[in-house]
Structure formats: C-alpha cells, structure tokens
Write an enzyme that holds these catalytic residues in place. Structure first.
Site, PDB file in Angstrom:
ATOM      1  N   GLU A   1      12.190   2.389  13.736  1.00 23.98           N
ATOM      2  CA  GLU A   1      11.632   3.712  12.940  1.00 23.98           C
ATOM      3  C   GLU A   1      10.305   3.910  14.341  1.00 23.98           C
ATOM      4  O   GLU A   1      10.251   3.509  15.115  1.00 23.98           O
ATOM      5  CB  GLU A   1      11.009   3.808  11.850  1.00 23.98           C
ATOM      6  CG  GLU A   1      10.306   2.592  11.255  1.00 23.98           C
ATOM      7  CD  GLU A   1      10.145   1.978  10.225  1.00 23.98           C
ATOM      8  OE1 GLU A   1      10.343   3.032   9.771  1.00 23.98           O
ATOM      9  OE2 GLU A   1      10.242   0.791   9.673  1.00 23.98           O
TER      10      GLU A   1
ATOM     11  N   LYS B   1       6.341  -1.569   1.624  1.00 21.22           N
ATOM     12  CA  LYS B   1       5.643  -1.331   2.392  1.00 21.22           C
ATOM     13  C   LYS B   1       4.256  -2.303   2.134  1.00 21.22           C
ATOM     14  O   LYS B   1       3.037  -2.155   1.323  1.00 21.22           O
ATOM     15  CB  LYS B   1       4.511   0.179   1.635  1.00 21.22           C
ATOM     16  CG  LYS B   1       4.077   0.649   2.341  1.00 21.22           C
ATOM     17  CD  LYS B   1       3.977   2.427   2.542  1.00 21.22           C
ATOM     18  CE  LYS B   1       3.266   3.457   3.270  1.00 21.22           C
ATOM     19  NZ  LYS B   1       3.503   3.031   4.980  1.00 21.22           N
TER      20      LYS B   1
ATOM     21  N   TYR C   1       0.951  -1.108  -0.115  1.00 19.57           N
ATOM     22  CA  TYR C   1      -0.102   0.051   0.303  1.00 19.57           C
ATOM     23  C   TYR C   1       1.186   1.375   0.192  1.00 19.57           C
ATOM     24  O   TYR C   1       1.816   1.506   0.021  1.00 19.57           O
ATOM     25  CB  TYR C   1      -0.526   0.073   1.460  1.00 19.57           C
ATOM     26  CG  TYR C   1      -0.456   0.175   2.408  1.00 19.57           C
ATOM     27  CD1 TYR C   1       0.090  -0.575   3.133  1.00 19.57           C
ATOM     28  CD2 TYR C   1      -0.437   1.353   3.151  1.00 19.57           C
ATOM     29  CE1 TYR C   1       1.133  -0.311   4.312  1.00 19.57           C
ATOM     30  CE2 TYR C   1       0.088   1.900   4.182  1.00 19.57           C
ATOM     31  CZ  TYR C   1       0.571   0.749   5.135  1.00 19.57           C
ATOM     32  OH  TYR C   1       1.461   1.974   6.601  1.00 19.57           O
TER      33      TYR C   1
ATOM     34  N   ARG D   1       8.565   4.217  -4.460  1.00 18.78           N
ATOM     35  CA  ARG D   1       8.405   3.460  -3.765  1.00 18.78           C
ATOM     36  C   ARG D   1       7.117   1.536  -3.615  1.00 18.78           C
ATOM     37  O   ARG D   1       7.674   0.866  -3.615  1.00 18.78           O
ATOM     38  CB  ARG D   1       8.169   3.883  -2.365  1.00 18.78           C
ATOM     39  CG  ARG D   1       8.588   2.483  -1.229  1.00 18.78           C
ATOM     40  CD  ARG D   1       8.076   3.972   0.428  1.00 18.78           C
ATOM     41  NE  ARG D   1       6.632   4.312   0.202  1.00 18.78           N
ATOM     42  CZ  ARG D   1       6.873   4.847   1.118  1.00 18.78           C
ATOM     43  NH1 ARG D   1       7.710   5.139   2.446  1.00 18.78           N
ATOM     44  NH2 ARG D   1       5.845   6.042   1.427  1.00 18.78           N
TER      45      ARG D   1
ATOM     46  N   ARG E   1      -9.391 -19.969  -3.615  1.00 15.89           N
ATOM     47  CA  ARG E   1      -9.011 -20.817  -2.828  1.00 15.89           C
ATOM     48  C   ARG E   1      -8.082 -19.983  -1.993  1.00 15.89           C
ATOM     49  O   ARG E   1      -7.213 -19.349  -2.351  1.00 15.89           O
ATOM     50  CB  ARG E   1      -9.085 -22.261  -3.511  1.00 15.89           C
ATOM     51  CG  ARG E   1      -7.907 -22.050  -4.083  1.00 15.89           C
ATOM     52  CD  ARG E   1      -7.823 -23.191  -5.498  1.00 15.89           C
ATOM     53  NE  ARG E   1      -6.697 -23.220  -5.790  1.00 15.89           N
ATOM     54  CZ  ARG E   1      -5.718 -23.931  -5.590  1.00 15.89           C
ATOM     55  NH1 ARG E   1      -5.558 -24.625  -4.515  1.00 15.89           N
ATOM     56  NH2 ARG E   1      -4.153 -24.170  -5.899  1.00 15.89           N
TER      57      ARG E   1
HETATM   58  N1  PDD Z   1       2.810   5.496   6.930  1.00 12.22           N
HETATM   59  N2  PDD Z   1       8.032   4.106   9.111  1.00 12.22           N
HETATM   60  C1  PDD Z   1       6.856   3.813   9.100  1.00 12.22           C
HETATM   61  C2  PDD Z   1       6.700   2.459   9.908  1.00 12.22           C
HETATM   62  C3  PDD Z   1       5.839   3.903   7.995  1.00 12.22           C
HETATM   63  O1  PDD Z   1       4.694   3.140   7.775  1.00 12.22           O
HETATM   64  C4  PDD Z   1       5.498   4.787   7.549  1.00 12.22           C
HETATM   65  C5  PDD Z   1       4.010   5.673   6.774  1.00 12.22           C
HETATM   66  C6  PDD Z   1       6.381   6.316   7.617  1.00 12.22           C
HETATM   67  C7  PDD Z   1       7.338   7.102   6.484  1.00 12.22           C
HETATM   68  O2  PDD Z   1       6.425   7.623   4.999  1.00 12.22           O
HETATM   69  P1  PDD Z   1       6.551   8.410   3.904  1.00 12.22           P
HETATM   70  O3  PDD Z   1       7.358   9.489   4.796  1.00 12.22           O
HETATM   71  O4  PDD Z   1       6.815   8.199   3.493  1.00 12.22           O
HETATM   72  O5  PDD Z   1       4.993   8.960   4.875  1.00 12.22           O
HETATM   73  C8  PDD Z   1       7.953   5.338   8.028  1.00 12.22           C
HETATM   74  C9  PDD Z   1       1.984   5.974   6.768  1.00 12.22           C
HETATM   75  C10 PDD Z   1       1.549   7.867   6.784  1.00 12.22           C
HETATM   76  C11 PDD Z   1       0.389   4.915   7.106  1.00 12.22           C
HETATM   77  O6  PDD Z   1       0.815   4.206   6.845  1.00 12.22           O
HETATM   78  O7  PDD Z   1      -0.407   5.484   7.261  1.00 12.22           O
END
Ligand code: PDD
Length: 292
Positions: free
Chosen positions: A180, A148, A34, A53, A98
């Site tokens: 993170e 992601k 996603y 990404r 399935r």
């Molecule tokens: N989340 N690390 C994780 C685990 C994340 O889920 C996200 C973003 C980021 C930051 O990525 P970016 O700057 O590209 O948004 C880092 C999104 C916003 C979410 O899952 O809602």
C-alpha cells in the site's frame, strides 16, 4: 479557529492547555492506536467503519476501552466550528508513572482528539483534482499493518523519501508484492477491471478502500483483490490511491514513468463521480443506516 479546541481525557480544552505525561506509553513506546476521520459540515464520513477499525486496533493491542465515541467526536467538531474537518483520535495505553515495556492491566488509557481543516474534495469537481506522482520503495514495516498503530516511523521515512523525490506518495513493496502507500491504499485498473491488494496483516483495511469496492460492486464494475507486482503497476491503464482525506486520487506517474499516457483515466472519473453521489446522499440525508 478550527483546531483550537482539543479533547483530552474527558475534557474539551484549548490546545495550548493540553498536557500528557512524559511517562505516557504512547510517547515512550508508540503504545497507541489512532484514527483519522473526515467530517463534512459536521457529518462524519464512514464513521461506523472508522469506529469498527478502532475497536479492532484496540482489541489487537488489548487496550480495554469501551466508549461512546460518536457523541464526543461530534461535539469536538462543533466546538471547532463544525465545517470540513478531519478528526485525529489517538488512544494510548496510558501513563504508567515509569518506563517499563511490560504493562499492568489496570492502566487508564489516554484519549486525545483534535481537528484539522480539510478540503471538500467532493465539491472540487474532477477537473480540479490533480493527479499525483508516486515512487515505489521497500516496505520496512512490521507484520501487523492491519492495526492502525502509531509506530509510523517506516511510513514517515518513505513519505519523506517521496517528498524529496518530488512525489506525493510512496507505494511499498515487500517480497515482490505491492502492499500500500505510506498513508493510502492502492488500486490498479487493467482492461476495465479494478485490482487491489487483498486484505491481510500486511496492509491497513482502509475505510475508503472498502467504499471503492462497495461502489464498484453496486455499479457492476468488476474488481479483484489479489497480489500485484511492480511490472503490473507500470503496465496498468490506471493507478489510484485512496484515503479518508484524499478520497480516490489518480496516479499519473510511477518512478518517473507515465501511467495511462499521464492523464486521468475514465474509470477513475467514474469512481470519483460515484464517490460524489455517495457524499451528496450522505449530506442531504438521503442515506440511512450502515452505509454511512
Ligand atoms: N491514513 N494505509 C495506510 C498505511 C494509511 O495510513 C491509511 C490512512 C490508509 C487508508 O485508510 P482510510 O481509507 O481508512 O483513511 C491506508 C490516514 C489518513 C493517516 O494516517 O493520516
């Protein structure tokens, strides 16, 4: 109202009419990826970086889907009023008819997208941005956090733990190294230098993280991508988190202990202003090409 129209497999339809098979692998296995992409007045923020990404995530899962995303996303935003919206885009490997862990190459991916209203954090002004509290907890995730992927159970558990502790975000630590946040990247400021965990398969390459470093480079603010531990976090002058929907936020408390005297730091303020300028240039069309 924003959010009423969703995109599902080539069609723009009311959310109440959108249906996905119970044999969809996204539902059964979390076999899906996603993106969350902010749009301000219909303009995608770092759209190219999000789509890059997305291609990385799809190719890591070997989901063979080449698609022109931009037009579809822009149309979805327009159909939902074209205001300040974050678009959620999910692609699953598809419906196998399935339940079986292994998959066939020919599967047709399921593509779903919807919108949610977001605050324009850049219009808010620094005084109206509240600092946040975080907790630090064990990173229980797999070792491909650069993808992601929708298997977000560890993230959900730590974010819920944060909420139940009165905090806004959970920072995760693995083998003594901070990775993170549950849904954000981490930055520490010490003696005028920005530090952030280096890119690896242990963290998501955040599009906002990338912008922080880009803007720091252009402004001549020194930064290092390196391993960081708990002691460095507590001894930091400033701590920030970054994500698409929150930009860069100052962290004022870690595990109940104040950071930087519990007030927003000067380097955060500078970075926030750099973000504001960047956003302004994007919105006024003063920006061209790959920076968007
Ligand atoms: N989340 N690390 C994780 C685990 C994340 O889920 C996200 C973003 C980021 C930051 O990525 P970016 O700057 O590209 O948004 C880092 C999104 C916003 C979410 O899952 O809602």
């Amino acid at each position: 109202m924003a959010g009423d129209i969703v995109y599902l497999n080539g069609e723009f339809i009311p959310a109440s009419e959108a249906k996905v098979s119970v044999f969809d692998r996204g539902f059964l296995f979390g076999d899906s990826v996603y993106e969350v992409i902010p749009f301000y007045r219909g303009v995608g923020f770092r759209l190219d970086q999000h789509l890059k990404r997305l291609r990385h995530s799809l190719s890591a899962l070997r989901i063979p889907l080449e698609k022109e995303w931009q037009e579809m996303l822009e149309e979805l935003v327009q159909r939902n009023g074209g205001g300040n919206l974050s678009v959620y885009l999910q692609i699953t490997r598809g419906d196998a008819g399935r339940r079986t862990p292994v998959y066939d190459e020919w599967m047709q991916p399921t593509v779903f997208a919807c919108c949610n209203p977001i605050r324009n954090i850049y219009a808010a002004g620094a005084d109206n941005i509240a600092g946040i509290r975080v907790i630090v907890t064990a990173d229980l995730r797999w070792h491909r956090c650069d993808i992601k992927a929708n298997g977000l159970l560890p993230n959900i558990l730590v974010l819920q733990q944060a909420r139940e502790s009165g905090a806004d975000e959970a920072l995760m630590i693995r083998d003594g190294v901070l990775t993170e946040g549950g849904s954000s990247n981490l930055f520490i400021v010490k003696n005028g230098v920005i530090f952030t965990p280096k890119l690896s398969s242990e963290i998501l390459g955040g599009t906002t993280r990338e912008l922080v470093l880009e803007l720091a480079r252009e402004a001549g603010i020194p930064y290092q991508e390196t391993d960081l531990g708990y002691a460095q976090l507590l001894a930091a002058d400033e701590v920030w988190i970054s994500s698409s929907t929150r930009a860069v936020l100052p962290v004022l408390e870690v595990d109940g202990q104040h950071i930087g005297g519990g007030v927003k730091g000067p380097l955060w303020l500078r970075m926030y202003e750099l973000f504001r300028q960047f956003h302004h240039q994007l919105m006024t069309g003063e920006m061209t090409g790959e920076k968007q």
